[in-house]
Motif scaffolding. Structure first.
Motif, PDB file in Angstrom:
ATOM      1  N   HIS A 147       1.205  -1.266   0.364  1.00 47.37           N
ATOM      2  CA  HIS A 147      -0.411  -0.450   0.412  1.00 47.37           C
ATOM      3  C   HIS A 147       0.833   0.634   0.491  1.00 47.37           C
ATOM      4  N   ILE A 148       0.277   2.191   0.236  1.00 47.25           N
ATOM      5  CA  ILE A 148       0.837   3.623   0.292  1.00 47.25           C
ATOM      6  C   ILE A 148       0.285   4.054   1.679  1.00 47.25           C
ATOM      7  N   THR A 149       1.228   4.723   2.439  1.00 48.79           N
ATOM      8  CA  THR A 149       1.144   4.941   3.371  1.00 48.79           C
ATOM      9  C   THR A 149       2.055   6.502   3.065  1.00 48.79           C
ATOM     10  N   PHE A 150       1.674   7.536   3.886  1.00 46.23           N
ATOM     11  CA  PHE A 150       1.641   8.629   3.653  1.00 46.23           C
ATOM     12  C   PHE A 150       2.265   9.058   5.117  1.00 46.23           C
ATOM     13  N   VAL A 151       3.153   9.349   4.947  1.00 48.36           N
ATOM     14  CA  VAL A 151       4.191  10.109   6.650  1.00 48.36           C
ATOM     15  C   VAL A 151       4.929  12.120   6.525  1.00 48.36           C
ATOM     16  N   GLY A 152       5.129  12.078   7.093  1.00 45.15           N
ATOM     17  CA  GLY A 152       5.868  13.460   7.757  1.00 45.15           C
ATOM     18  C   GLY A 152       3.698  15.042   7.032  1.00 45.15           C
ATOM     19  N   ARG A 153       3.124  13.925   7.682  1.00 49.61           N
ATOM     20  CA  ARG A 153       1.539  14.907   7.487  1.00 49.61           C
ATOM     21  C   ARG A 153       1.361  15.677   8.638  1.00 49.61           C
ATOM     22  N   PRO A 154       0.438  16.076   8.817  1.00 52.40           N
ATOM     23  CA  PRO A 154      -0.194  16.840  10.041  1.00 52.40           C
ATOM     24  C   PRO A 154      -1.451  15.808  10.581  1.00 52.40           C
ATOM     25  N   GLY A 155      -1.283  15.729  11.807  1.00 51.30           N
ATOM     26  CA  GLY A 155      -2.664  15.055  12.175  1.00 51.30           C
ATOM     27  C   GLY A 155      -3.978  15.063  11.713  1.00 51.30           C
ATOM     28  N   ARG A 156      -4.874  14.808  11.526  1.00 48.76           N
ATOM     29  CA  ARG A 156      -6.164  14.597  10.645  1.00 48.76           C
ATOM     30  C   ARG A 156      -7.126  13.250  11.787  1.00 48.76           C
ATOM     31  N   THR A 157      -8.475  13.539  10.774  1.00 48.99           N
ATOM     32  CA  THR A 157      -9.274  13.314  11.612  1.00 48.99           C
ATOM     33  C   THR A 157     -10.100  11.617  10.643  1.00 48.99           C
ATOM     34  N   VAL A 158      -9.619  10.794  10.745  1.00 52.56           N
ATOM     35  CA  VAL A 158     -10.909   9.836   9.839  1.00 52.56           C
ATOM     36  C   VAL A 158     -11.377   9.439  10.688  1.00 52.56           C
ATOM     37  N   HIS A 159     -12.548   9.009   9.683  1.00 54.57           N
ATOM     38  CA  HIS A 159     -14.163   8.364  10.230  1.00 54.57           C
ATOM     39  C   HIS A 159     -14.296   8.898  11.522  1.00 54.57           C
ATOM     40  N   GLY A 160     -13.722   9.643  12.181  1.00 52.10           N
ATOM     41  CA  GLY A 160     -14.360  10.869  13.402  1.00 52.10           C
ATOM     42  C   GLY A 160     -13.368   9.655  14.473  1.00 52.10           C
ATOM     43  N   VAL A 161     -12.266   9.411  13.857  1.00 51.65           N
ATOM     44  CA  VAL A 161     -11.697   9.660  14.983  1.00 51.65           C
ATOM     45  C   VAL A 161     -10.309   9.863  14.731  1.00 51.65           C
ATOM     46  N   TYR A 162      -9.533  10.878  15.578  1.00 44.68           N
ATOM     47  CA  TYR A 162      -8.275  11.558  15.792  1.00 44.68           C
ATOM     48  C   TYR A 162      -7.239  10.921  15.428  1.00 44.68           C
ATOM     49  N   THR A 163      -5.617  10.685  14.498  1.00 40.50           N
ATOM     50  CA  THR A 163      -5.044  10.166  14.380  1.00 40.50           C
ATOM     51  C   THR A 163      -3.672  11.395  14.283  1.00 40.50           C
ATOM     52  N   LEU A 164      -2.747  11.337  14.628  1.00 41.70           N
ATOM     53  CA  LEU A 164      -1.355  11.660  15.237  1.00 41.70           C
ATOM     54  C   LEU A 164      -0.592  11.780  13.779  1.00 41.70           C
ATOM     55  N   ALA A 165      -0.044  12.616  13.487  1.00 41.02           N
ATOM     56  CA  ALA A 165       0.879  13.568  12.652  1.00 41.02           C
ATOM     57  C   ALA A 165       1.974  11.879  12.362  1.00 41.02           C
ATOM     58  N   ASN A 180      10.635  17.482   6.420  1.00 42.19           N
ATOM     59  CA  ASN A 180      10.622  19.162   5.447  1.00 42.19           C
ATOM     60  C   ASN A 180       9.530  18.704   4.908  1.00 42.19           C
ATOM     61  N   PRO A 181       9.091  19.944   5.816  1.00 40.22           N
ATOM     62  CA  PRO A 181       7.593  21.345   5.502  1.00 40.22           C
ATOM     63  C   PRO A 181       6.914  21.000   4.375  1.00 40.22           C
ATOM     64  N   ASP A 182       8.232  21.146   2.906  1.00 36.22           N
ATOM     65  CA  ASP A 182       7.729  21.529   1.668  1.00 36.22           C
ATOM     66  C   ASP A 182       7.479  19.574   1.443  1.00 36.22           C
ATOM     67  N   SER A 183       7.395  18.975   2.179  1.00 31.44           N
ATOM     68  CA  SER A 183       7.595  17.498   1.012  1.00 31.44           C
ATOM     69  C   SER A 183       6.532  17.114   1.083  1.00 31.44           C
ATOM     70  N   VAL A 184       5.629  16.215   0.454  1.00 33.16           N
ATOM     71  CA  VAL A 184       4.129  14.803   0.746  1.00 33.16           C
ATOM     72  C   VAL A 184       5.284  13.604   0.695  1.00 33.16           C
ATOM     73  N   TYR A 185       5.946  13.213   1.486  1.00 34.40           N
ATOM     74  CA  TYR A 185       5.968  12.291   1.642  1.00 34.40           C
ATOM     75  C   TYR A 185       5.373  10.926   1.193  1.00 34.40           C
ATOM     76  N   ARG A 186       5.772   9.983   0.854  1.00 32.57           N
ATOM     77  CA  ARG A 186       4.900   8.461   0.599  1.00 32.57           C
ATOM     78  C   ARG A 186       5.748   7.069   0.495  1.00 32.57           C
ATOM     79  N   VAL A 187       5.445   6.158   1.081  1.00 33.95           N
ATOM     80  CA  VAL A 187       6.518   5.122   1.707  1.00 33.95           C
ATOM     81  C   VAL A 187       5.476   3.843   1.018  1.00 33.95           C
ATOM     82  N   ILE A 188       6.311   3.027   0.308  1.00 32.90           N
ATOM     83  CA  ILE A 188       6.011   1.444   0.012  1.00 32.90           C
ATOM     84  C   ILE A 188       6.579   0.571   0.137  1.00 32.90           C
ATOM     85  N   PRO A 189       5.856  -0.560   0.720  1.00 34.09           N
ATOM     86  CA  PRO A 189       6.991  -1.728   1.278  1.00 34.09           C
ATOM     87  C   PRO A 189       6.894  -2.378  -0.558  1.00 34.09           C
TER      88      PRO A 189
END
Length: 437
Positions: A103-121, A128-137
């Motif tokens: 799968h593709i996971t996003f890292v380095g992002r702010p915290g967000r709410t997923v289906h009513g549940v707050y998830t940490l950053a 780097n705040p300029d970058s959108v980071y993604r990771v694939i195994p």
């Protein structure tokens, strides 16, 4: 002895170190970029309460505190939040550590709410705040197909990097070499077979472990990250899904590793003098990119001092100066000017630029806000280097500590900024950040 001092500090952290009240980003909550990965993020959040994960986090906290036995009160105040974010970062990547079901996971992002549940950053390792980071195994025997669509205004830097478990770059496809169809779509094949002239191909080595994707946005108002999907198209049979016990073991490995890497990397940096930055160099270890140059350092200032950095891009199209705390995470770069890149600064006549790193707003252009910290990290990056030949201009950095009262004379090229202009600058920054999602 340092470890026991750290333990005492952990027990004596002030009330401000308790996790900050979640402030999810509305644009990020509604992002279509994340929808496929919601279940992974929710599962990772649940793993944080597992006793074994808690124990691993607490050991990581002790190790961090033994490295920094006497943090300032402001640095201490970020400790628990940073440790929780590093743990969540590790848990998310641990759950997405099955190369047979990538799968593709996003890292380095702010915290967000997923289906009513707050998830940490999921933060850590001085993102780097300029970058959108993604990771694939990934592994070294399977073949993967990444499909994407590029925005009209593409990232200034875009890298698809395959790394080993030792965090050594083993293959990279840069955005400048990415072949894109007229409609913006593209495909990348990643696998053990040679390219044999095929474009958009990365040949993996047997020790391939994961891919990190960096979409770096210099112009927050216009540049957008690529839309991506991944599919494993060849390799060994899938086999049974990971059990809960197997997932837990992967999460624990990542938690221990991420804290250990932070301690190791920051230990090297903190062993150097504060406010002094080595000339940038390229390296392929510690998760760094061979296509970028880095100068890693730390600052230590009093409230009436500023660190003045003059940075020469060389032939780099992208340079950034981001602040992170001593624990390895950024804090709130959306609502603070705690990073500046080449597109966000006034330049000197020779093409270099000068920034003023300070806790207090000096009322000048090119201020880099430390968000109340008198000590912290600066991970300077140069990328999209057009010419790295021996005769080409080289990236470089100069640093000096200047009393705030003497700044006007020390940086005569920077104009004064009043409070109203600064407030508009910060508001525009927050607005433009949300556009990437």
């Amino acid at each position: 002895m340092g470890r026991f001092i750290g333990l005492a500090l952990a027990l004596a952290l002030p009330a401000a170190s308790i996790l900050a009240a979640p402030v999810p980003d509305a644009a990020l909550d509604a992002s279509k970029l994340f929808s496929v990965e919601d279940s992974l993020e929710l599962e990772a959040q649940k793993f944080l309460s597992d006793p074994a994960v808690t124990a691993a986090r607490e050991q990581g906290e002790r190790d961090l505190l033994s490295l920094i036995p006497n943090p300032t009160l402001e640095t201490r105040a970020h400790f628990k939040q940073a440790a929780a974010e590093i743990t969540y970062f590790a848990a998310l990547n641990g759950l997405n550590d099955d190369p047979l079901r990538p799968h593709i996971t996003f890292v380095g992002r702010p915290g967000r709410t997923v289906h009513g549940v707050y998830t940490l950053a999921p933060k850590g390792i001085d993102e780097n705040p300029d970058s959108v980071y993604r990771v694939i195994p990934m592994d070294g025997v399977s073949t993967y197909l990444i499909r994407g669509r590029a925005a009209k205004d593409r990232p200034v830097v875009n890298d698809f990097s395959v790394l080993s478990d030792a965090w050594i770059t083993a293959g990279n496809l840069s955005g400048s070499d990415l072949k894109i169809d007229p409609d913006g779509s593209f495909s990348i094949v990643v696998g053990p077979d040679p390219a044999s002239g095929q474009a958009n191909h990365i040949q993996t080595k047997p020790d391939a472990n994961y891919m990190t994707i960096r979409d770096t946005l210099a112009d927050w108002a216009h540049q957008r990250p690529n839309m991506l999907t991944v599919q494993r198209i060849a390799g060994p049979p899938d086999g049974p899904p990971l059990t809960h016990e197997q997932k837990l073991e992967k999460v624990l490995i990542k938690v221990r590793r991420y804290f250990a890497e932070t301690v190791k990397g920051h230990g090297r940096i903190l062993a150097r003098p504060a406010n002094v930055f080595a000339q940038p160099e390229t390296k392929a270890t510690d998760g760094m990119l061979v296509t970028q140059a880095y100068s890693l350092g730390h600052f230590a200032l009093t409230k009436d001092q500023a660190l003045v950095l003059t940075i020469h891009p060389g032939t780099a199209k992208y340079v950034t100066v981001p602040v992170s705390n001593l624990w390895g995470t950024t804090m709130d770069p959306i609502h603070h000017l705690s990073s500046r890149n080449l597109d966000q600064v006034k330049k000197n006549p020779d093409g270099s630029f000068t920034v003023v790193v300070a806790e207090t707003d000096p009322g000048l252009e090119n201020w880099v806000d430390t968000e109340g910290l008198s000590e912290g990290m600066l991970f300077l990056r140069w990328a999209a280097i057009a010419d790295s030949s021996p005769s080409a201009p080289k990236p470089a950095v100069e640093s000096k500590v200047v009393p705030l009262a003497e700044l006007p004379g020390a940086v005569p090229g920077l104009a004064k900024i009043d409070k109203a202009v600064r407030e508009r600058e910060v508001a525009q920054r927050a607005h433009d950040y949300d556009l990437r999602w």
